[in-house]
Design a protein around this motif. Structure first.
Motif, PDB file in Angstrom:
ATOM      1  N   GLY A  53       0.859  -1.277  -0.154  1.00 39.84           N
ATOM      2  CA  GLY A  53      -0.071   0.015  -0.170  1.00 39.84           C
ATOM      3  C   GLY A  53       0.669   1.273   0.135  1.00 39.84           C
ATOM      4  O   GLY A  53       0.352   2.419   0.029  1.00 39.84           O
ATOM      5  N   HIS A 107      -9.446  -7.438  13.425  1.00 40.86           N
ATOM      6  CA  HIS A 107      -8.600  -8.313  12.547  1.00 40.86           C
ATOM      7  C   HIS A 107      -8.967  -9.003  11.287  1.00 40.86           C
ATOM      8  O   HIS A 107      -9.834  -9.854  11.613  1.00 40.86           O
ATOM      9  N   ASP A 108      -8.356  -8.616  10.358  1.00 44.24           N
ATOM     10  CA  ASP A 108      -8.878  -9.349   9.098  1.00 44.24           C
ATOM     11  C   ASP A 108      -7.640 -10.046   8.352  1.00 44.24           C
ATOM     12  O   ASP A 108      -6.999  -9.402   7.706  1.00 44.24           O
ATOM     13  N   SER A 110      -7.718 -12.090   5.929  1.00 48.36           N
ATOM     14  CA  SER A 110      -7.703 -12.079   4.511  1.00 48.36           C
ATOM     15  C   SER A 110      -6.747 -11.024   3.836  1.00 48.36           C
ATOM     16  O   SER A 110      -6.449 -10.968   2.624  1.00 48.36           O
ATOM     17  N   ARG A 111      -6.413  -9.845   4.547  1.00 44.98           N
ATOM     18  CA  ARG A 111      -5.762  -9.064   3.882  1.00 44.98           C
ATOM     19  C   ARG A 111      -4.282  -9.400   3.871  1.00 44.98           C
ATOM     20  O   ARG A 111      -4.009 -10.412   4.522  1.00 44.98           O
ATOM     21  N   PHE A 112      -3.318  -8.467   3.111  1.00 47.63           N
ATOM     22  CA  PHE A 112      -2.185  -9.121   2.758  1.00 47.63           C
ATOM     23  C   PHE A 112      -1.368  -9.329   4.056  1.00 47.63           C
ATOM     24  O   PHE A 112      -1.417  -8.350   5.059  1.00 47.63           O
ATOM     25  N   ILE A 113      -0.345 -10.119   3.977  1.00 50.14           N
ATOM     26  CA  ILE A 113       0.509 -10.687   5.113  1.00 50.14           C
ATOM     27  C   ILE A 113       1.699 -10.874   4.530  1.00 50.14           C
ATOM     28  O   ILE A 113       2.041 -11.875   3.717  1.00 50.14           O
ATOM     29  N   SER A 114       2.769 -10.222   5.029  1.00 49.61           N
ATOM     30  CA  SER A 114       4.161 -10.442   4.373  1.00 49.61           C
ATOM     31  C   SER A 114       4.678 -11.603   5.147  1.00 49.61           C
ATOM     32  O   SER A 114       4.138 -11.833   6.066  1.00 49.61           O
ATOM     33  N   ASN A 175       0.048 -15.197   3.185  1.00 46.51           N
ATOM     34  CA  ASN A 175      -1.505 -15.440   3.417  1.00 46.51           C
ATOM     35  C   ASN A 175      -1.612 -17.138   3.622  1.00 46.51           C
ATOM     36  O   ASN A 175      -2.595 -17.411   4.515  1.00 46.51           O
TER      37      ASN A 175
END
Length: 218
Positions: A53, A107-108, A110-114, A175
């Protein structure tokens, strides 16, 4: 004082130590830039890959600020950014933020996790009662990044590597590997549908993943 002898830009005109820390690393994205450098030095584009982002101009600004604050070192000839001792000292801060985040809703996953975010998360969510006395070595391959995670005497040590050499290696994205670590789905099921890939001893991998639990109070 910053590395060039100048005072840091003041955001909070207070003598509070927390305010002093926020004057150095409190800007948006700053701690996440530190997160991406926690395990290994990186070039600009690799840092940005872990922060989808962020714009190039904002990342440039944050790296300049963190370098001035002696949190990051910049090897200009090679174009590599690395944490200083002070920067590495922020790992407990990131871990504490993870623990706090599990106590509040919203907390979601499903959003981007590095990859670095997942490695830090696993260090937070190791179940000490189950891990005590266990010895294990796990490999994680994210394509552009890879890690070895060693469990010894109830403690995890995570190391960035070129290619994991471990009894088992889990491959995927941040993810999909987070799903393997934290979901209730058996690892074999995730492998069978192509969510993650494994090489080596899948039973050892299942045993290792059973030592982590993502629990939070809402």
């Amino acid at each position: 004082m910053t590395k060039d002898g100048k005072s840091p830009r003041i955001r909070y005109d207070e003598g509070c130590l927390a305010a002093h820390a926020l004057n150095l690393v409190g800007d948006r994205w700053a701690l996440l830039v530190v997160r991406e450098l926690m395990f290994t030095p990186k070039r600009f584009q690799m840092i940005r890959k872990g922060l989808p982002g962020i714009t190039a101009s904002v990342l440039t600004g944050r790296l300049e600020q963190l370098t001035a604050a002696c949190v990051v070192d910049h090897e200009e000839r090679l174009g590599i950014y690395a944490l200083t001792d002070a920067g590495r000292g922020l790992l407990p801060v990131l871990e504490a933020l993870c623990r706090w985040a599990m106590t509040v809703p919203g907390h979601d996953p499903s959003r981007f996790i590095s990859p670095s975010a997942l490695m830090i998360s696993m260090g937070v969510n190791l179940m000490q009662d189950s891990a005590g006395g266990r010895e294990a070595l796990a490999g994680f391959d994210f394509g552009t990044e890879a890690f070895e995670m060693r469990l010894s005497r109830g403690q995890l040590q995570t190391t960035a590597v070129t290619s994991p050499e471990a009894p088992f290696v889990l491959s995927g994205t941040g993810n999909t590997l987070a799903a393997a670590v934290y979901s209730n789905s058996p690892l074999a099921d995730l492998v069978s549908v192509g969510t993650v890939r494994t090489t080596g001893d899948i039973k050892a991998a299942e045993d290792f993943l059973s030592l982590f639990s993502l629990s939070r109070q809402t």
